[in-house]
Write a protein that holds these residues in place. Structure first.
Motif, PDB file in Angstrom:
ATOM      1  N   ALA A 163     -15.595 -35.744  12.764  1.00 60.15           N
ATOM      2  CA  ALA A 163     -16.207 -35.190  13.980  1.00 60.15           C
ATOM      3  C   ALA A 163     -15.241 -34.198  14.619  1.00 60.15           C
ATOM      4  O   ALA A 163     -14.757 -34.378  15.736  1.00 60.15           O
ATOM      5  N   LEU A 164     -14.932 -33.166  13.855  1.00 61.10           N
ATOM      6  CA  LEU A 164     -14.067 -32.072  14.313  1.00 61.10           C
ATOM      7  C   LEU A 164     -14.929 -30.809  14.367  1.00 61.10           C
ATOM      8  O   LEU A 164     -16.039 -30.798  13.808  1.00 61.10           O
ATOM      9  N   PRO A 165     -14.466 -29.738  15.000  1.00 60.91           N
ATOM     10  CA  PRO A 165     -15.269 -28.508  14.988  1.00 60.91           C
ATOM     11  C   PRO A 165     -15.635 -28.104  13.557  1.00 60.91           C
ATOM     12  O   PRO A 165     -14.807 -28.211  12.645  1.00 60.91           O
ATOM     13  N   LEU A 166     -16.863 -27.647  13.391  1.00 67.18           N
ATOM     14  CA  LEU A 166     -17.381 -27.360  12.045  1.00 67.18           C
ATOM     15  C   LEU A 166     -16.582 -26.305  11.296  1.00 67.18           C
ATOM     16  O   LEU A 166     -16.601 -26.272  10.061  1.00 67.18           O
ATOM     17  N   THR A 167     -15.869 -25.449  12.042  1.00 60.14           N
ATOM     18  CA  THR A 167     -15.061 -24.430  11.360  1.00 60.14           C
ATOM     19  C   THR A 167     -14.036 -25.115  10.440  1.00 60.14           C
ATOM     20  O   THR A 167     -13.711 -24.600   9.374  1.00 60.14           O
ATOM     21  N   ARG A 174     -12.361 -32.196   4.901  1.00 62.51           N
ATOM     22  CA  ARG A 174     -13.520 -33.048   4.627  1.00 62.51           C
ATOM     23  C   ARG A 174     -13.058 -34.393   4.108  1.00 62.51           C
ATOM     24  O   ARG A 174     -11.902 -34.564   3.724  1.00 62.51           O
ATOM     25  N   ARG A 175     -14.003 -35.308   4.017  1.00 58.89           N
ATOM     26  CA  ARG A 175     -13.729 -36.589   3.371  1.00 58.89           C
ATOM     27  C   ARG A 175     -13.996 -36.415   1.876  1.00 58.89           C
ATOM     28  O   ARG A 175     -15.136 -36.504   1.442  1.00 58.89           O
ATOM     29  N   TYR A 176     -12.957 -36.194   1.114  1.00 59.92           N
ATOM     30  CA  TYR A 176     -13.155 -35.965  -0.320  1.00 59.92           C
ATOM     31  C   TYR A 176     -13.347 -37.274  -1.078  1.00 59.92           C
ATOM     32  O   TYR A 176     -14.226 -37.408  -1.911  1.00 59.92           O
ATOM     33  N   GLY A 177     -12.513 -38.261  -0.785  1.00 59.53           N
ATOM     34  CA  GLY A 177     -12.572 -39.508  -1.565  1.00 59.53           C
ATOM     35  C   GLY A 177     -11.798 -39.330  -2.866  1.00 59.53           C
ATOM     36  O   GLY A 177     -11.742 -38.225  -3.429  1.00 59.53           O
ATOM     37  N   PHE A 178     -11.164 -40.406  -3.320  1.00 68.12           N
ATOM     38  CA  PHE A 178     -10.350 -40.330  -4.546  1.00 68.12           C
ATOM     39  C   PHE A 178     -10.667 -41.529  -5.456  1.00 68.12           C
ATOM     40  O   PHE A 178     -11.651 -42.209  -5.231  1.00 68.12           O
TER      41      PHE A 178
END
Ligand code: ADP
Length: 406
Positions: A163-167, A174-178
């Motif tokens: 929930a950060l500014p969309l820019t 992003r939440r990439y996940g590993f």
């Protein structure tokens, strides 16, 4: 062009290889180097697990990834094992937003992967050093990169963003996940042995030195506990897991710690090691009565249970809970404690099956199937390398007017 495939997994201070003969998923040689850059040891074993070679002591002290890999390659070549090598598959931690499947590495792809180094500064440079060393040692061999992030790239927006500014989202925060290669292996195995569960709602807990959990519906990852970096989510051997970002501001502003010191704290001094003050190794913590070790295990279990609840809510229910990774595959204590008193969620574990490390761990009438599936990331990499090799072979045949093999 059928030939052997080498898989290479270059971590921050370790390097693992496996050599697969043509058309076979059982490696004939495995090798691993630990504590690269320090008191390095290099071990090579045959298919039966017997030592082929072991190097340690002064000759290995301070060895870099490149020198270790060159040594490994030299040993394989001397033993006549690298002659029909056609492809090398590499584990690469970050594929950013673009790489959603394995790729053939060329100069352009390598440059693109280098541009992702700031997203995974502690892992990506080592992965790429492995690729460079392999390319220079085997210039005619196909180099294939397989990404830990790829399995998660179809997350819905709510599980892909902060929930950060969309820019910032547009910039790649992003939440990439590993642990995607591990999840892919376990998911494929589940499809083979229990297709009806694979088609349902599954949580996989990958509990090793690094740890995460993933919600999977119909074989697709929809949420992961790991986010932008491999720090988020579950506590790990030396990594903190979920942390209030306010803590980092406090460390910066009040304690005047710099970025390197904070990175070292979060990646290397926290998790099970930080809480116990004793060890990052679950075996050590399980074997002692030390109250701090007990508290570290309590926190580990608590956070896993909490994440299972959240991931099950993302899935709208649960059909299977699967454990893998060094702890998930070997620690009946952790599995039992994670599943303890979870009947309200439909999870009931059978103590005998758990103690015997069976594939099915749940009690006969448990609505949720609890399972243990040993993960094998190198097999996923070898399969991807094999598929790429066949694709390239077919293209070459078509280019010279031949008929691709069936
Ligand atoms: P990595 O993430 O480095 O690949 P692994 O998947 O090999 O790590 O897992 C390492 C973890 O597994 C360590 O914490 C180790 O203590 C734990 N482990 C291995 N065997 C056992 C066991 N029999 N009981 C408890 N923990 C175990």
């Amino acid at each position: 062009m059928k030939g052997s495939i080498l898989t290479l997994n270059a971590g921050s201070s370790s390097l693992k290889i496996a050599l697969f003969p043509p058309g076979d998923e059982s490696p004939i040689v495995t090798g691993s180097a630990e504590r690269i850059g320090g008191d390095c040891t290099l071990t090579i074993k045959d298919a039966s697990g017997a030592f082929i070679a072991e190097y340690k002591g002064d000759a290995m002290r301070g060895a870099t990834h490149e020198t270790v890999l060159r040594k490994l390659i030299h040993i394989l070549q001397q033993a006549g094992l690298a002659q029909n090598l056609v492809a090398i598959g590499h584990r690469v931690v970050h594929g950013g937003t673009d790489f959603v499947a394995p790729i053939l590495v060329d100069d352009a792809a390598l440059n693109q992967l280098v541009s992702l180094e700031p997203l995974a500064p502690l892992h990506q440079p080592h992965n790429l050093a492995g690729i460079r060393a392999a390319r220079s040692a085997f210039p005619d061999v196909l180099q294939i990169a397989c990404f830990d992030t790829a399995f998660h790239r179809n997350h819905p927006f709510v599980n892909d963003t902060f929930a950060l500014p969309l820019t910032l989202y547009a910039e790649g925060i992003r939440r990439y996940g590993f642990h995607g290669l591990s999840y892919e292996y376990v998911t494929q195995k589940l499809a083979a042995i229990r297709p009806e569960l694979h088609a349902g709602r599954v949580i996989i807990c990958h509990l090793g030195n690094g740890a995460s959990a993933c919600a999977i519906r119909d074989g697709q990852s929809i949420a992961s506990t790991m986010g932008f970096s491999a720090l988020d989510g579950l506590p790990m051997g030396t990594r903190c897991g979920q942390l209030d970002p306010g803590v980092i501001l406090y460390l910066l502003q009040q304690k005047k710690m710099n970025a390197d010191a904070i990175a070292d704290l979060l990646y290397n001094q926290s998790g099970l090691l930080g809480l116990s003050g004793l060890s990052n190794d679950m075996r050590v913590l399980e074997a002692t009565d030390d109250p701090a070790a007990k508290a570290a295990i309590d926190y580990f279990v608590f956070r896993i249970r909490r994440e299972i609840g959240g991931l099950a809510a993302s899935l709208g229910g649960l059909d299977a809970l699967i454990f893998c990774g060094g702890i998930g595959e070997n620690s009946c204590l952790i599995r039992a404690r994670v599943c303890d008193d979870m009947a309200w969620m439909g999870i009931a574990i059978d103590p005998q099956r758990n103690a015997a490390h069976e594939t099915i761990l749940s009690a006969p009438l448990s609505p949720v199937e609890v399972m243990m599936i040993p993960t094998q990331e190198d097999i996923v990499i070898a399969r991807a390398a094999n598929a790429m090799m066949e694709q390239v072979q077919a293209q070459r045949l078509r280019a010279i007017g031949g008929i691709p093999p069936l």
